[in-house]
Design an enzyme around this catalytic site. Structure first.
Site, PDB file in Angstrom:
ATOM      1  N   LYS A  76      37.822  29.465  26.895  1.00 36.91           N
ATOM      2  CA  LYS A  76      37.372  28.063  26.968  1.00 36.91           C
ATOM      3  C   LYS A  76      38.414  27.177  26.293  1.00 36.91           C
ATOM      4  O   LYS A  76      38.984  27.559  25.262  1.00 36.91           O
ATOM      5  CB  LYS A  76      36.002  27.943  26.280  1.00 36.91           C
ATOM      6  CG  LYS A  76      35.388  26.544  26.351  1.00 36.91           C
ATOM      7  CD  LYS A  76      33.983  26.502  25.746  1.00 36.91           C
ATOM      8  CE  LYS A  76      33.363  25.115  25.810  1.00 36.91           C
ATOM      9  NZ  LYS A  76      31.997  25.065  25.237  1.00 36.91           N
ATOM     10  N   SER A 151      28.100  22.975  27.870  1.00 35.91           N
ATOM     11  CA  SER A 151      29.454  22.494  28.097  1.00 35.91           C
ATOM     12  C   SER A 151      30.421  23.561  28.621  1.00 35.91           C
ATOM     13  O   SER A 151      31.479  23.218  29.146  1.00 35.91           O
ATOM     14  CB  SER A 151      30.035  21.934  26.790  1.00 35.91           C
ATOM     15  OG  SER A 151      30.151  22.956  25.821  1.00 35.91           O
ATOM     16  N   SER A 175      25.346  25.665  24.916  1.00 34.03           N
ATOM     17  CA  SER A 175      26.488  25.634  25.848  1.00 34.03           C
ATOM     18  C   SER A 175      26.984  26.972  26.362  1.00 34.03           C
ATOM     19  O   SER A 175      27.822  26.993  27.257  1.00 34.03           O
ATOM     20  CB  SER A 175      27.658  24.910  25.205  1.00 34.03           C
ATOM     21  OG  SER A 175      27.484  23.546  25.356  1.00 34.03           O
TER      22      SER A 175
END
Ligand code: GLN
Length: 484
Positions: A76, A151, A175
């Site tokens: 990420k 997210s 998330s």
């Protein structure tokens, strides 16, 4: 090759049935062909990946290479990667090339894991749909007119589309679990303090936790030992014994006490999601587990408490982005005040600004007692609900998200509707507990996630409970129709 499990891929690498270069090239080709349709990667590090793959092949040739050596994965874009842009989904960091890597990135690199690239995300990890990313939204591989969740939407979508076998992710209020649920994959947020946060760009430091996304619980178990290390550079990292996360996967579930919170099945839960979760609970009964109805009476306080505490911490953490030290700087500032104002006004998106404003407000002298200190009291009550529940049960199960993936733009005008996406996941972060989501059904062709909440440091038990379900069901093996 992209449909093989991580255990199978590791086996292929260790027996030299496939080289890391071939495997890495295979995933890079898929990303080049398919990702324009999903936008799950912000940066693809093809050249570096192939160099890492060659180094992994050399280690494998010598023998005694670590288990994960040569396996490709994605990170990420919230985790700092030395020499590789780390944007956190923001214009503010569009030009930021970190001089160091996050501890977890280093852990994987040291084990010979190949980094394919950096995945798209909501700006500074604030959001539940990936619509706040400076790099544009990620599309859900199951239904491209729908969001992948957020997210960590890029990490979830790239694993669902088989563009990477696994990805790192982070979870401040849901998330990892919510996008895992919406994209039909498995995701684990470990106990707060279990995983180092060093080099992970801070959103809300008392809630942020790094974790993993992959297709199955077994895949996650194989990756978790390398993610986990005691790190003195993160003062909240706990020096707690690290088990072999694979060891307990096969334990039978006879006599397991599963708590089912009444508050997680009320108004607002999609009927199809409720039915899929109910069916999963019945499956657990058939495996010898016992369902125990429990109450988490302060559940309704979680979203309000989180949306005071998380913005408060974010307003402090994001004050470092001032146009001076690193990140975006406005053009031709007239003076220092103008530099601060315009760099922040131009560098941050609307949702980030909204959070900074809320955070500054609730921390201000006149409102601190009314909001921030009340929210902290609510947080303690929420945590105590879980402490009492875990005196009666071994694990808690329920839905991950109130509904399957929703359409782009459908919650854009209403921040509160978006905040309610995390109604079942946020309490876990407030309490610091580990949480997981695994696929448990399809509704209108879109995946539904089952949430598992464990006691502190009970990651092994959670993986065991998830794996036993996946041995008897095939939801985790289903792929979106467009993916072969
Ligand atoms: N959706 C939540 C938020 O917007 C949680 C985000 C997260 O876990 N990073 O804050």
């Amino acid at each position: 090759m992209h449909n093989l499990s991580i255990a199978q891929l590791i086996n292929q690498l260790q027996t030299k049935a496939v080289s890391s270069r071939e495997l890495t090239q295979h995933f890079l080709n898929r990303i080049a062909q398919l990702d324009p349709g999903y936008n799950s990667f912000v940066t693809v590090t093809a050249e570096q990946a192939l160099a890492q793959a060659d180094a992994a092949d050399a280690r494998l040739a010598q023998g005694n290479a670590p288990d994960l050596c040569g396996l490709p994965m994605a990170h990420k874009d919230i985790f700092c990667t030395q020499g590789v842009r780390t944007s956190c989904g923001s214009k503010m960091l569009d030009n930021f090339i970190p001089p160091y890597s996050a501890t977890i990135v280093e852990n994987y690199a040291a084990a010979g894991v190949v980094m394919l690239g950096k995945t798209n995300m909501d700006e500074f990890a604030m959001g539940s749909s990936n619509e706040t990313s400076y790099y544009g939204p990620v599309k859900n591989p199951w239904a491209t007119h729908c969001v992948p969740g957020g997210s960590s939407g890029g990490s979830a979508a790239c694993v669902a589309a088989r563009l990477a076998p696994a990805a790192t992710a982070s979870d401040t209020g849901g998330s990892i679990r919510q996008p895992a649920s919406l994209c039909g994959i498995s995701g684990l947020k470990p106990t707060y303090g279990r995983i180092s946060r060093w080099g992970m760009i801070a959103f809300a430091s008392s809630l942020d936790q790094a974790g993993l996304m992959a297709r199955s619980a077994e895949d996650i178990a194989l990756l978790l030992n390398t993610l986990t290390s005691f790190d003195a550079k993160d003062s909240t990292c706990v020096d707690h014994p690290i088990p072999d996360y694979r060891a307990d996967l096969t334990k039978p579930l006879n006599g397991l006490r599963i708590g089912v919170p009444v508050e997680y099945f009320g108004e607002g839960l999609h009927a199809g999601t409720a039915a899929a979760v109910d069916a999963a609970l019945k499956h657990y009964e058939s495996l010898g587990a016992r369902l125990v109805s429990i109450s988490l009476p302060h559940s309704s306080l979680s979203v309000p408490a989180y949306y005071v505490i998380a913005p408060a911490e974010c307003s402090a953490n994001l004050s470092r982005f001032d146009g001076v030290r690193y990140g975006y700087r406005c053009k031709d500032p007239q003076d220092l005040e103008d530099l601060y104002r315009r760099s922040r006004a131009e560098g941050f998106g609307d949702e980030v600004k909204r959070r900074i404003l809320i955070g500054s407000y609730v921390l201000s002298a006149g409102f601190y007692d009314a909001y921030y200190s009340q929210a902290q009291k609510a947080r303690r009550l929420i945590q105590q609900d879980f402490v009492s529940a875990f005196q009666q049960v071994d694990i808690i199960l329920g839905p991950t998200s109130p509904s399957p993936a929703f359409e782009f733009g459908s919650k854009g005008q209403d921040p509160v509707a978006m905040y309610l996406e995390d109604i079942y996941t946020i309490a876990t972060n407030l309490a610091g507990l580990p949480g997981m989501s695994i696929p448990c059904g399809l509704v209108d062709g879109k995946p539904v996630g089952l949430q598992l909440i464990g006691n502190y440091f009970a990651e092994s038990l959670m993986l065991n409970v998830a794996h036993q379900y996946q041995l008897g069901t095939d939801f985790h093996t289903l792929a979106p129709a467009a993916i072969s």
